[in-house]
Design a protein around this motif. Structure first.
Motif, mmCIF file in Angstrom:
data_model
loop_
_atom_site.group_PDB
_atom_site.id
_atom_site.type_symbol
_atom_site.label_atom_id
_atom_site.label_comp_id
_atom_site.label_asym_id
_atom_site.label_seq_id
_atom_site.Cartn_x
_atom_site.Cartn_y
_atom_site.Cartn_z
ATOM 1 N N PHE A 24 -61.616 4.631 -25.346
ATOM 2 C CA PHE A 24 -62.159 4.543 -23.991
ATOM 3 C C PHE A 24 -61.899 3.167 -23.389
ATOM 4 O O PHE A 24 -61.530 3.048 -22.214
ATOM 5 N N LEU A 25 -62.084 2.112 -24.186
ATOM 6 C CA LEU A 25 -61.888 0.758 -23.673
ATOM 7 C C LEU A 25 -60.455 0.539 -23.221
ATOM 8 O O LEU A 25 -60.198 -0.137 -22.224
ATOM 9 N N ARG A 26 -59.496 1.110 -23.947
ATOM 10 C CA ARG A 26 -58.096 0.955 -23.564
ATOM 11 C C ARG A 26 -57.779 1.692 -22.267
ATOM 12 O O ARG A 26 -57.096 1.165 -21.392
ATOM 13 N N LYS A 27 -58.266 2.923 -22.156
ATOM 14 C CA LYS A 27 -57.996 3.695 -20.948
ATOM 15 C C LYS A 27 -58.614 3.043 -19.717
ATOM 16 O O LYS A 27 -58.022 3.012 -18.635
ATOM 17 N N SER A 28 -59.806 2.518 -19.886
ATOM 18 C CA SER A 28 -60.501 1.876 -18.767
ATOM 19 C C SER A 28 -60.067 0.434 -18.565
ATOM 20 O O SER A 28 -60.411 -0.183 -17.555
ATOM 21 N N ARG A 29 -59.348 -0.110 -19.552
ATOM 22 C CA ARG A 29 -58.889 -1.504 -19.575
ATOM 23 C C ARG A 29 -60.050 -2.492 -19.646
ATOM 24 O O ARG A 29 -59.893 -3.677 -19.361
ATOM 25 N N LEU A 30 -61.216 -2.018 -20.065
ATOM 26 C CA LEU A 30 -62.344 -2.925 -20.265
ATOM 27 C C LEU A 30 -62.097 -3.864 -21.436
ATOM 28 O O LEU A 30 -62.726 -4.928 -21.523
ATOM 29 N N ASP A 31 -61.191 -3.492 -22.327
ATOM 30 C CA ASP A 31 -60.870 -4.371 -23.453
ATOM 31 C C ASP A 31 -60.200 -5.661 -22.999
ATOM 32 O O ASP A 31 -60.133 -6.636 -23.747
ATOM 33 N N GLU A 32 -59.719 -5.694 -21.757
ATOM 34 C CA GLU A 32 -59.016 -6.871 -21.260
ATOM 35 C C GLU A 32 -59.926 -7.863 -20.545
ATOM 36 O O GLU A 32 -59.466 -8.915 -20.101
ATOM 37 N N LEU A 33 -61.204 -7.558 -20.442
ATOM 38 C CA LEU A 33 -62.114 -8.474 -19.748
ATOM 39 C C LEU A 33 -62.074 -9.906 -20.280
ATOM 40 O O LEU A 33 -62.073 -10.859 -19.488
ATOM 41 N N PRO A 34 -62.030 -10.123 -21.621
ATOM 42 C CA PRO A 34 -61.997 -11.500 -22.107
ATOM 43 C C PRO A 34 -60.756 -12.281 -21.686
ATOM 44 O O PRO A 34 -60.749 -13.517 -21.757
ATOM 45 N N GLN A 35 -59.714 -11.586 -21.234
ATOM 46 C CA GLN A 35 -58.513 -12.294 -20.800
ATOM 47 C C GLN A 35 -58.768 -13.142 -19.559
ATOM 48 O O GLN A 35 -58.027 -14.094 -19.291
ATOM 49 N N PHE A 36 -59.825 -12.816 -18.809
ATOM 50 C CA PHE A 36 -60.147 -13.654 -17.647
ATOM 51 C C PHE A 36 -60.586 -15.051 -18.093
ATOM 52 O O PHE A 36 -60.455 -16.015 -17.339
ATOM 53 N N LEU A 37 -61.093 -15.162 -19.318
ATOM 54 C CA LEU A 37 -61.385 -16.495 -19.874
ATOM 55 C C LEU A 37 -60.088 -17.242 -20.136
ATOM 56 O O LEU A 37 -60.023 -18.469 -19.961
ATOM 57 N N CYS A 38 -59.046 -16.524 -20.550
ATOM 58 C CA CYS A 38 -57.735 -17.154 -20.751
ATOM 59 C C CYS A 38 -57.171 -17.648 -19.419
ATOM 60 O O CYS A 38 -56.473 -18.661 -19.371
#
Length: 229
Positions: A131-145
């Motif tokens: 689910f996280l991959r489809k929703s792209r919620l797994d990428e939220l920490p990239q905003f810290l990058c």
């Protein structure tokens, strides 16, 4: 730490529509200060507004598959400089070590992974991870990058060091800008495209884009996310 060499095996990227040739003839980027201001404002806003969502996602990962919640991996940034990317973990803890065992001697799986750098129905993906991959919620920490200055909101895909050779002579073009959370491939491409076509999207953006392109790709990303479901 020295970045990877850009003088490795040259499997030329494509797309076949001639945009790549045009991009290489007409190199242009928007002012770096303008892009950085957009990155900081956008990333800061997203981090603040989605902090409750991130906490909920982290709890879901803990309950489903334990620790760690975050996945850290070495990726290639601007001018080939390495950095550590952050994502919510969507695969089993031993996912990287188990890929060889998973593929084994299966020629079909080997070809699929070589073409797309991923497998359909990958059993290493956790229940929550799908689910996280489809929703792209797994990428939220990239905003810290992005806030750290390693990434931009919009840019080429942040690839692992072993993928540099797949860019061949075009690597220095693709990595002349910071990698992005979203970009041409995520908005304009598809999962059906092979790896060389994805490289073509990265090279075109790295060679030629305006600030209007940055805003356009960012604004079209939500719709692209919805289409992926």
């Amino acid at each position: 730490m020295a970045g990877p060499s850009f003088d490795e095996a040259p499997p030329a990227p494509r797309p076949d529509d001639g945009l790549l040739e045009l991009a290489l003839r007409d190199r242009r980027h928007p002012p770096a200060a303008l892009v950085r201001a957009f990155d900081v404002i956008t990333a800061g806003t997203v981090v603040v507004l989605t902090s409750p969502v991130f906490l909920a996602v982290g709890l879901a990962v803990l309950l489903d598959d334990g620790r760690p919640v975050l996945f850290r991996q070495r990726r290639i940034g601007r001018f080939g400089e390495p950095f550590e990317i952050l994502k919510v973990r969507t695969m089993s803890v031993d996912a990287e070590a188990s890929i060889d065992d998973l593929i084994g001697g299966d020629e079909t799986l080997t070809a699929e992974f070589a073409t797309h750098r991923k497998l359909r129905g990958d059993p290493r993906i956790t229940r929550t991870g799908g689910f996280l991959r489809k929703s792209r919620l797994d990428e939220l920490p990239q905003f810290l990058c992005v806030l750290r200055g390693h990434m931009s909101v919009v840019g080429p895909r942040p690839v692992v060091p072993s993928e540099i050779r797949r860019y061949g002579a075009f690597a220095s073009v693709a990595f002349s800008v910071k990698p992005g959370i979203t970009g041409r491939w995520q908005v304009m491409g598809s999962n059906a495209e092979d790896y060389r076509e994805r490289v073509g999207h990265d090279v075109i953006f790295g060679s030629q884009h305006t600030f209007g392109d940055v805003l356009g790709l960012a604004s079209r990303t939500p719709a692209a996310m919805i289409r992926s479901f």
